[in-house]
Design a protein around this motif. Structure first.
Motif, PDB file in Angstrom:
ATOM      1  N   MET A 123       1.059  -1.221  -0.097  1.00 37.32           N
ATOM      2  CA  MET A 123       0.108  -0.301  -0.185  1.00 37.32           C
ATOM      3  C   MET A 123       0.759   1.598   0.345  1.00 37.32           C
ATOM      4  N   ASN A 124       0.569   2.245  -0.885  1.00 39.39           N
ATOM      5  CA  ASN A 124       1.351   3.934  -0.505  1.00 39.39           C
ATOM      6  C   ASN A 124       1.027   4.152   0.137  1.00 39.39           C
ATOM      7  N   PRO A 125       2.447   4.622   0.407  1.00 40.95           N
ATOM      8  CA  PRO A 125       2.338   5.963   2.819  1.00 40.95           C
ATOM      9  C   PRO A 125       1.675   6.648   3.004  1.00 40.95           C
ATOM     10  N   ARG A 126       1.122   7.113   1.646  1.00 45.03           N
ATOM     11  CA  ARG A 126       0.072   8.466   1.803  1.00 45.03           C
ATOM     12  C   ARG A 126      -1.183   7.645   1.959  1.00 45.03           C
ATOM     13  N   ALA A 127      -1.455   6.183   1.185  1.00 42.52           N
ATOM     14  CA  ALA A 127      -3.012   6.202   1.449  1.00 42.52           C
ATOM     15  C   ALA A 127      -2.687   5.257   3.111  1.00 42.52           C
ATOM     16  N   ARG A 128      -1.084   4.976   3.330  1.00 42.56           N
ATOM     17  CA  ARG A 128      -1.167   4.265   5.180  1.00 42.56           C
ATOM     18  C   ARG A 128      -1.709   5.248   5.401  1.00 42.56           C
ATOM     19  N   ALA A 129      -0.843   6.648   5.320  1.00 37.98           N
ATOM     20  CA  ALA A 129      -0.637   7.792   6.296  1.00 37.98           C
ATOM     21  C   ALA A 129      -1.825   8.087   6.149  1.00 37.98           C
ATOM     22  N   LEU A 130      -3.083   8.197   5.404  1.00 41.66           N
ATOM     23  CA  LEU A 130      -4.390   9.417   5.627  1.00 41.66           C
ATOM     24  C   LEU A 130      -5.256   7.847   6.412  1.00 41.66           C
ATOM     25  N   GLN A 131      -4.766   6.811   6.222  1.00 42.84           N
ATOM     26  CA  GLN A 131      -5.337   5.695   7.416  1.00 42.84           C
ATOM     27  C   GLN A 131      -5.733   5.672   8.451  1.00 42.84           C
TER      28      GLN A 131
ATOM     29  N   TRP B 192      -8.106  11.346  -2.898  1.00 38.97           N
ATOM     30  CA  TRP B 192      -5.951  10.616  -3.467  1.00 38.97           C
ATOM     31  C   TRP B 192      -6.508   8.932  -4.268  1.00 38.97           C
ATOM     32  N   ARG B 193      -7.770   8.625  -3.564  1.00 36.11           N
ATOM     33  CA  ARG B 193      -8.008   7.510  -3.973  1.00 36.11           C
ATOM     34  C   ARG B 193      -8.652   7.578  -5.760  1.00 36.11           C
TER      35      ARG B 193
END
Length: 143
Positions: free
Chosen positions: A1-9, A113-114
Motif C-alpha cells: 500500500m502506498n505510504p500516503r494511503a497508509r498515512a491517511l488511513q 486521493w483514491r
C-alpha cells in the motif's frame, strides 16, 4: 500500500478515536446535566412541599421562614449547577461537531486521493493501449 494511503488511513483511525472520545464526553456531561436538573427539580419540589405544610397547618410559619433561606439557597445552587452543566454540554457538542468535521475531512482527502490514483491508472492503461496500437499499426504498415 502506498505510504500516503497508509498515512491517511492512520489519520482516519485517529479521527474516529477522537469522535468516539467526544461522544463519550458528551454522554458524560449530559448525564451530569440531567443529574443537576433532577437536583433543581427536587429543590423546587422541596420548597413547594414546605409551602404546602405551612398552608395545611402542619408546620409553623416561623419554622418555614427559618427554613426558607436554606431552601432558596439550595434552589439557587442547583440552578447554577444546571447552567454550568448546560455550558459543559454545549462545549462537548461543539467538540463532537469538530471531531466529526475533522473525520469527514480526512475521509474526503483519502477519497480524493483514491480517485486521483484511479484516474492515473486509467490514463496509464490507456497510454499502454495507445502505444500497443501504434506498434501494431507500425508492424503492419497501417495508417
Amino acid at each position: 500500500m502506498n505510504p500516503r494511503a497508509r498515512a491517511l488511513q492512520s489519520l482516519i483511525r485517529l479521527r474516529k478515536t477522537e469522535v468516539d472520545q467526544a461522544r463519550a464526553e458528551l454522554a458524560r456531561v449530559l448525564a451530569h446535566e440531567r443529574a443537576a436538573e433532577v437536583r433543581l427539580a427536587h429543590s423546587r419540589q422541596q420548597l413547594q412541599s414546605e409551602q404546602f405544610e405551612v398552608s395545611a397547618g402542619h408546620t409553623s410559619m416561623e419554622d418555614f421562614l427559618t427554613w426558607l433561606p436554606v431552601g432558596r439557597d439550595a434552589i439557587e445552587r442547583a440552578h447554577r449547577l444546571v447552567l454550568e452543566a448546560q455550558q459543559a454540554s454545549d462545549q462537548a457538542r461543539a467538540g463532537l461537531t469538530q471531531a466529526n468535521a475533522a473525520l469527514k475531512a480526512a475521509e474526503a482527502v483519502l477519497a480524493r486521493w483514491r480517485e486521483e490514483e484511479r484516474e492515473k491508472e486509467a490514463r496509464r492503461e490507456q497510454n499502454e493501449v495507445d502505444d500497443l496500437s501504434r506498434r501494431v499499426r507500425g508492424v503492419f504498415g497501417i495508417g
